[in-house]
Motif scaffolding. Structure first.
Motif, PDB file in Angstrom:
ATOM      1  N   ARG A   1       0.818  -1.285   0.129  1.00 50.34           N
ATOM      2  CA  ARG A   1       0.030   0.076   0.109  1.00 50.34           C
ATOM      3  C   ARG A   1       0.837   1.367   0.033  1.00 50.34           C
ATOM      4  N   ALA A   2       2.053   1.309   0.801  1.00 51.43           N
ATOM      5  CA  ALA A   2       2.963   2.417   0.855  1.00 51.43           C
ATOM      6  C   ALA A   2       3.519   2.745  -0.632  1.00 51.43           C
ATOM      7  N   LEU A   3       3.703   1.621  -1.176  1.00 50.56           N
ATOM      8  CA  LEU A   3       4.502   1.677  -2.424  1.00 50.56           C
ATOM      9  C   LEU A   3       3.459   2.337  -3.391  1.00 50.56           C
ATOM     10  N   LEU A   4       2.160   1.611  -3.533  1.00 49.24           N
ATOM     11  CA  LEU A   4       1.327   1.993  -4.623  1.00 49.24           C
ATOM     12  C   LEU A   4       0.532   3.410  -4.218  1.00 49.24           C
ATOM     13  N   GLU A   5       0.363   4.027  -3.085  1.00 47.60           N
ATOM     14  CA  GLU A   5      -0.342   5.015  -2.667  1.00 47.60           C
ATOM     15  C   GLU A   5       0.699   6.130  -2.239  1.00 47.60           C
ATOM     16  N   SER A   6       2.000   5.693  -2.120  1.00 51.62           N
ATOM     17  CA  SER A   6       3.066   6.914  -1.642  1.00 51.62           C
ATOM     18  C   SER A   6       2.764   7.269  -0.449  1.00 51.62           C
ATOM     19  N   ASP A   7       2.518   6.250   0.459  1.00 55.42           N
ATOM     20  CA  ASP A   7       2.159   6.525   1.850  1.00 55.42           C
ATOM     21  C   ASP A   7       3.306   6.624   2.809  1.00 55.42           C
ATOM     22  N   LEU A   8       3.861   7.748   3.041  1.00 58.31           N
ATOM     23  CA  LEU A   8       5.110   7.796   3.721  1.00 58.31           C
ATOM     24  C   LEU A   8       4.948   7.215   5.437  1.00 58.31           C
ATOM     25  N   ALA A   9       3.725   7.683   5.839  1.00 56.22           N
ATOM     26  CA  ALA A   9       3.516   7.101   7.391  1.00 56.22           C
ATOM     27  C   ALA A   9       3.397   5.608   7.381  1.00 56.22           C
ATOM     28  N   LEU A  10       2.836   5.026   6.258  1.00 54.50           N
ATOM     29  CA  LEU A  10       2.949   3.441   6.455  1.00 54.50           C
ATOM     30  C   LEU A  10       3.980   2.867   5.999  1.00 54.50           C
ATOM     31  N   ALA A  11       4.834   3.368   5.489  1.00 54.32           N
ATOM     32  CA  ALA A  11       6.017   2.953   4.918  1.00 54.32           C
ATOM     33  C   ALA A  11       7.065   2.909   6.294  1.00 54.32           C
ATOM     34  N   GLU A  12       6.803   4.131   7.033  1.00 55.29           N
ATOM     35  CA  GLU A  12       7.600   4.369   8.440  1.00 55.29           C
ATOM     36  C   GLU A  12       7.138   3.403   9.071  1.00 55.29           C
ATOM     37  N   GLN A  13       5.926   2.861   9.366  1.00 54.51           N
ATOM     38  CA  GLN A  13       5.200   1.801  10.182  1.00 54.51           C
ATOM     39  C   GLN A  13       5.981   0.551   9.724  1.00 54.51           C
ATOM     40  N   VAL A  14       6.118   0.136   8.501  1.00 59.41           N
ATOM     41  CA  VAL A  14       6.745  -0.948   8.227  1.00 59.41           C
ATOM     42  C   VAL A  14       8.399  -1.220   8.577  1.00 59.41           C
ATOM     43  N   LEU A  15       8.866  -0.195   8.486  1.00 62.10           N
ATOM     44  CA  LEU A  15      10.462  -0.127   8.849  1.00 62.10           C
ATOM     45  C   LEU A  15      10.553  -0.119  10.360  1.00 62.10           C
ATOM     46  N   ALA A  16       9.756   0.625  11.027  1.00 67.34           N
ATOM     47  CA  ALA A  16       9.712   0.509  12.469  1.00 67.34           C
ATOM     48  C   ALA A  16       9.526  -0.691  13.240  1.00 67.34           C
ATOM     49  N   ALA A  17       8.542  -1.389  12.482  1.00 71.88           N
ATOM     50  CA  ALA A  17       8.253  -2.761  13.123  1.00 71.88           C
ATOM     51  C   ALA A  17       9.131  -4.054  12.793  1.00 71.88           C
ATOM     52  N   ASP A  18      10.155  -3.832  11.772  1.00 71.60           N
ATOM     53  CA  ASP A  18      10.936  -4.740  11.279  1.00 71.60           C
ATOM     54  C   ASP A  18      11.865  -5.285  12.440  1.00 71.60           C
ATOM     55  N   SER A  19      12.308  -4.561  13.517  1.00 69.05           N
ATOM     56  CA  SER A  19      12.986  -4.856  14.647  1.00 69.05           C
ATOM     57  C   SER A  19      12.530  -6.027  15.366  1.00 69.05           C
ATOM     58  N   ASP A  20      10.870  -5.865  15.263  1.00 71.53           N
ATOM     59  CA  ASP A  20      10.171  -6.673  16.333  1.00 71.53           C
ATOM     60  C   ASP A  20      10.441  -8.303  15.686  1.00 71.53           C
ATOM     61  N   LEU A  21      10.398  -8.360  14.517  1.00 72.23           N
ATOM     62  CA  LEU A  21      10.543  -9.491  13.661  1.00 72.23           C
ATOM     63  C   LEU A  21      11.807 -10.162  13.904  1.00 72.23           C
ATOM     64  N   ASP A  22      12.682  -9.352  14.169  1.00 72.26           N
ATOM     65  CA  ASP A  22      14.177  -9.736  14.398  1.00 72.26           C
ATOM     66  C   ASP A  22      14.077 -10.142  15.676  1.00 72.26           C
ATOM     67  N   GLU A  23      13.385  -9.826  16.709  1.00 67.42           N
ATOM     68  CA  GLU A  23      13.506 -10.137  18.017  1.00 67.42           C
ATOM     69  C   GLU A  23      12.783 -11.502  18.063  1.00 67.42           C
ATOM     70  N   ARG A  24      11.653 -11.589  17.215  1.00 66.90           N
ATOM     71  CA  ARG A  24      10.696 -12.739  17.357  1.00 66.90           C
ATOM     72  C   ARG A  24      11.718 -13.877  16.755  1.00 66.90           C
ATOM     73  N   ARG A  25      12.488 -13.611  15.854  1.00 64.06           N
ATOM     74  CA  ARG A  25      13.416 -14.799  15.266  1.00 64.06           C
ATOM     75  C   ARG A  25      14.349 -15.230  16.359  1.00 64.06           C
ATOM     76  N   ASP A  26      14.893 -14.212  17.155  1.00 68.71           N
ATOM     77  CA  ASP A  26      16.175 -14.669  18.027  1.00 68.71           C
ATOM     78  C   ASP A  26      15.371 -15.530  19.089  1.00 68.71           C
ATOM     79  N   ARG A  27      13.963 -15.088  19.393  1.00 76.26           N
ATOM     80  CA  ARG A  27      13.489 -15.804  20.588  1.00 76.26           C
ATOM     81  C   ARG A  27      13.362 -17.388  20.231  1.00 76.26           C
ATOM     82  N   CYS A  28      12.712 -17.513  18.696  1.00 79.66           N
ATOM     83  CA  CYS A  28      12.371 -18.857  18.244  1.00 79.66           C
ATOM     84  C   CYS A  28      13.618 -19.636  18.470  1.00 79.66           C
TER      85      CYS A  28
END
Length: 216
Positions: free
Chosen positions: A32-59
C-alpha cells in the motif's frame, strides 16, 4: 518429559505463526505504501521490522534449548530444525517487505509505480502476503501438501515478476531507465519473498513426512 517437549514444540509453532502474521501484515502495508506513496505507512513497516528480528531470536533460542535439553530424534528433530530454518526465512520475508517500504519512503512524495503497472504490483503484494498467511497455517496444522500450494502461488509471483520486467524493458517504456531499474528491483523483492515462503513450506513438509517434496 515427552509431554513437556511436545508442549514446548507447540509453543514454538505459535511463535512462528506469529512471525508469519507479522510478515504478511508488513507485506500488505508495504504494498500500500508503494502504490499510494504513503510515507506514514512505509515508516510503520520499517519501525516494526526490528520486532520480527527479536521474534526470530526468541524462536532460535527456544529451538536450541530443545535441542540441548531434549536431544530429539527422527520426526521431533526434524520439527525443531524446521523451526530454526523457518524463523530465519520468515525474518527474511519481513526484511524484504521493509525493503519495499524503504523504496516508497525514498521516492516520496513521488509515486514509485506508474498507473499501468498498479495491477501487477497490487497482485504481487496480495499473493505474497497470502503466502505468508498460508505458511502460518502450515506451522500450526497439517503441513503435508502445503508445499505444492506454495509452489503454485510462487509461480504466480514469478509470472508477475516477469511481466513487470518485460514491461519496463519494452521499447514502448516511457518513464526512463532510472524508474525502470527501480521497479525491477522492487519486483525482485516480491519475488524473493515468495521464494522464502516456499523454502519454509519445504522444510515443514519434510518435518511432517520425512521426505523432501519435489521442487516442481
Amino acid at each position: 518429559m515427552r509431554e513437556t517437549f511436545h508442549g514446548d514444540l507447540v509453543q514454538l509453532g505459535v511463535e512462528l505463526g506469529g512471525m508469519c502474521e507479522h510478515a504478511a501484515t508488513a507485506m500488505r502495508r508495504a504494498t500500500r505504501a508503494l502504490l499510494e506513496s504513503d510515507l506514514a505507512l512505509a515508516e510503520q513497516v520499517l519501525a516494526a521490522d526490528s520486532d520480527l528480528d527479536e521474534r526470530r531470536d526468541r524462536c532460535e533460542e527456544q529451538a536450541n534449548t530443545l535441542l540441548a535439553l531434549q536431544a530429539p530424534v527422527a520426526g521431533d528433530l526434524r520439527a525443531v530444525l524446521a523451526a530454526i530454518h523457518g524463523a530465519e526465512r520468515i525474518e527474511r520475508m519481513g526484511d524484504l517487505a521493509a525493503h519495499i517500504a524503504a523504496h516508497a519512503r525514498i521516492a516520496h512524495p513521488a509515486r514509485v509505480v506508474p498507473t499501468e503497472l498498479h495491477p501487477a504490483f497490487s497482485r504481487m503484494g496480495q499473493t505474497a502476503a497470502d503466502m505468508a498467511d498460508r505458511v502460518g497455517e502450515l506451522v500450526g496444522g497439517p503441513a503435508q501438501g502445503g508445499h505444492a500450494e506454495l509452489v503454485a502461488a510462487d509461480e504466480v509471483l514469478d509470472g508477475l515478476h516477469g511481466e513487470v520486467l518485460a514491461h519496463v524493458t519494452a521499447s514502448t517504456w516511457g518513464h526512463g531507465p532510472a524508474v525502470a531499474a527501480g521497479l525491477a528491483l522492487v519486483a525482485r523483492f516480491f519475488e524473493r519473498f515468495g521464494d522464502q515462503a516456499v523454502s519454509v513450506a519445504t522444510r515443514l513438509e519434510f518435518a511432517a513426512t520425512g521426505e523432501l517434496p519435489r521442487s516442481g
